[in-house]
Design an enzyme around this catalytic site. Structure first.
Site, short mmCIF file in Angstrom:
data_model
loop_
_atom_site.label_atom_id
_atom_site.label_comp_id
_atom_site.label_asym_id
_atom_site.label_seq_id
_atom_site.Cartn_x
_atom_site.Cartn_y
_atom_site.Cartn_z
N ASP A 26 0.86 -1.19 0.00
CA ASP A 26 0.00 0.00 0.00
C ASP A 26 0.89 1.24 0.00
O ASP A 26 2.11 1.14 -0.19
CB ASP A 26 -0.96 -0.02 1.19
CG ASP A 26 -0.25 -0.04 2.54
OD1 ASP A 26 0.96 0.28 2.62
OD2 ASP A 26 -0.91 -0.38 3.54
N ALA A 27 0.33 2.39 0.25
CA ALA A 27 1.08 3.65 0.20
C ALA A 27 2.20 3.70 1.24
O ALA A 27 3.20 4.39 1.06
CB ALA A 27 0.15 4.83 0.40
#
Length: 147
Positions: A26-27
């Protein structure tokens, strides 16, 4: 070379290594939880391959015994214990627990070295025509093989 791609079976346990790529995260560069399901699916598939079976032949035999058959995940209990991050090298471990008439139960783990990151208890069912069916003999023998 194929054995390294598919992992290996040691002491009845299938081990397969997976590198965490950017696309898996994810980020925050932490593995997105659903990607562990993909890693474990690969582990189950490669476990069957390493049992010494030709998957295409098994599929063909299964179609003869039970047209339209499929293996489906019937249930899964999963615990996320620690995160995996970008560039980690994970060991996906698959251990058969029980082969029943129409299903097989497996224990799967994702590890980073000695750290247990994710554990899952998976029941996979065999269906044909939308209903549970006995696992064809050729498939059963492959799954009950050396453990």
């Amino acid at each position: 070379m194929t054995a390294s791609l598919d992992g290996e079976i040691r002491d009845g346990r299938h081990h397969m290594q997976v590198r965490v790529y950017f696309e898996d995260t994810d980020a925050g560069q932490i593995v997105y939880h659903a990607n562990f399901l993909r890693f474990m699916e690969r582990g189950r598939t490669n476990y069957l391959r390493l049992l010494g079976t030709n998957q295409q032949a098994l599929l063909n035999d299964g179609q003869t015994d039970a047209p339209g058959f499929a293996f489906v995940v019937r249930s899964m209990t999963i615990d996320f214990l620690r995160p995996a991050v970008l560039d980690d090298l994970l060991d996906v471990v698959t251990v058969p627990q029980e082969v029943r008439g129409a299903s097989i139960a497996l224990l799967q783990e994702c590890r980073r070295g000695d750290d247990l990151l994710v554990t899952a208890r998976v029941r996979v069912a065999f269906i044909s025509g939308g209903k549970a069916q006995r696992i064809p003999k050729s498939l059963r023998l492959a799954m009950e093989g050396p453990r």
